[in-house]
Design an enzyme around this catalytic site. Structure first.
Site, short mmCIF file in Angstrom:
data_model
loop_
_atom_site.label_atom_id
_atom_site.label_comp_id
_atom_site.label_asym_id
_atom_site.label_seq_id
_atom_site.Cartn_x
_atom_site.Cartn_y
_atom_site.Cartn_z
CE LYS A 1 44.25 46.16 43.08
NZ LYS A 1 42.83 45.77 42.94
O1 LIG Z 1 43.44 44.65 45.73
C1 LIG Z 1 42.93 43.61 45.28
O2 LIG Z 1 41.86 43.22 45.66
C2 LIG Z 1 43.75 42.79 44.36
C3 LIG Z 1 45.11 42.83 44.55
C4 LIG Z 1 45.93 41.90 43.90
O3 LIG Z 1 47.12 41.83 44.12
N1 LIG Z 1 45.35 41.01 43.05
C5 LIG Z 1 44.00 40.99 42.81
O4 LIG Z 1 43.55 40.11 42.06
N2 LIG Z 1 43.20 41.92 43.40
C6 LIG Z 1 41.74 41.98 43.11
O5 LIG Z 1 41.15 40.79 43.62
C7 LIG Z 1 40.16 40.27 42.73
C8 LIG Z 1 40.58 38.89 42.28
O6 LIG Z 1 39.58 38.31 41.53
P1 LIG Z 1 39.53 36.74 41.18
O7 LIG Z 1 40.87 36.41 40.57
O8 LIG Z 1 38.42 36.64 40.21
O9 LIG Z 1 39.31 36.01 42.47
C9 LIG Z 1 40.05 41.30 41.62
O10 LIG Z 1 39.01 42.21 41.98
C10 LIG Z 1 41.37 42.01 41.61
O11 LIG Z 1 41.24 43.34 41.17
#
Ligand SMILES: O=C(O)c1cc(=O)[nH]c(=O)n1[C@@H]1O[C@H](COP(=O)(O)O)[C@@H](O)[C@H]1O
Length: 275
Positions: A92
């Site tokens: 990001k």
């Molecule tokens: O860019 C991302 O991957 C991301 C964007 C977003 O809007 N929301 C989001 O949760 N993420 C990333 O996606 C992953 C979600 O993780 P879980 O919620 O554990 O499945 C994390 O690594 C967050 O940093």
């Protein structure tokens, strides 16, 4: 091979739109691999590789453990052992052009990522340095999965909401770059449908299922592209911490298989209603 081609091939070959997120957190890593972040991540990769369309390591977890060399090794390991699986480095980043050049070099030359997540809010000149790596993907934050995503992304600006401007810029103004993708959270399927209407052919990175509670069927209904794919649906914690014992990798595999299958069923149901 270009990132988008690699992704399309992997969607087909694995018949999967599941992405496993590699977010190693020492507070949650099983005792059997405590202090061994590389071993933990490699075990998850080996247990889930045949089930995924991509892996997404999140750089902050590695940095916070002073484990950036392990991240570099992990991405090289995935490429060597599983050459058809794209690795999306979740970083990001977002900064002025000269600094963005350094960030792009970090993501693509140091870590060897196939794609990187980037914030678009400083404008095109800050995204351009990533696009110079023509075979790599650049995935822009659009409608993020978190509750506070509404604070700025949902604001009206010139007759459109901010996230819609991002989608439109990516799909239209910047469209000669077929390297772009958009982050669209599974937690907001209504907005995802709007983004799909603006960007019909663009791949979406879709976090928010699993630990964040997003509904798979609603997300798939909103986000499939005209070819019936177009989505990289990420689950991190729900998969990698599915078990905490010495059999954690098998538990991760079971959870990943269950999630992949739920995505497949949702896809079939949605495609069935389309024809
Ligand atoms: O860019 C991302 O991957 C991301 C964007 C977003 O809007 N929301 C989001 O949760 N993420 C990333 O996606 C992953 C979600 O993780 P879980 O919620 O554990 O499945 C994390 O690594 C967050 O940093």
């Amino acid at each position: 091979m270009k990132f988008t081609e690699m992704l399309e091939q992997r969607w087909r070959d694995a018949d999967s739109m599941l992405c496993v997120g590699l977010d190693p957190n020492p507070d949650r890593m099983p005792a059997s691999v405590q202090g061994r972040v590389g071993d933990f991540c490699r075990a998850i990769v080996e247990a889930t590789a045949d089930l995924v369309c991509a892996f997404k390591p999140q750089i902050a977890y590695f940095a916070a453990m002073r484990a950036l060399p392990e991240l570099e090794e992990l991405i090289a390991y995935i490429h060597e052992r599983h050459p058809g699986i794209p690795v999306i480095l979740d970083a990001k980043r977002g900064d002025i052009g000269s600094t963005a050049k350094a960030y792009a070099r970090e993501a693509f030359e140091i870590y060897g990522a196939d794609a990187v997540t980037v914030s678009p809010y400083m404008g095109f000149d800050t995204v351009e340095p990533y696009l110079e790596y023509e075979d790599r993907g650049v995935i822009l934050l659009c409608r993020t999965s978190n509750p506070g995503g509404r604070d700025i992304e949902m604001l009206q600006a010139g007759g459109r909401r901010v996230f819609e401007h991002v989608a439109a810029m990516a799909a239209q103004a910047w469209k000669d770059h077929d390297q772009l993708g958009l982050v669209v959270g599974a937690t907001f399927p209504e907005e995802m449908a709007g983004v799909r209407a603006i960007a019909p052919g663009m791949p979406f990175l879709v976090p928010g299922i699993g630990a964040q509670g997003g509904d798979i069927l609603a997300a798939v209904r909103a986000g499939l592209d005209r070819n019936g794919r177009g989505m990289i649906i990420n689950s991190s914690r729900a998969v990698i911490y599915a078990g905490s014992g010495p059999d954690f990798a098998q538990a991760a595999r079971r959870k990943a298989a269950e999630t992949r299958d739920a995505i497949r069923r949702a896809r079939s149901a949605v495609l069935g209603t389309r024809s």
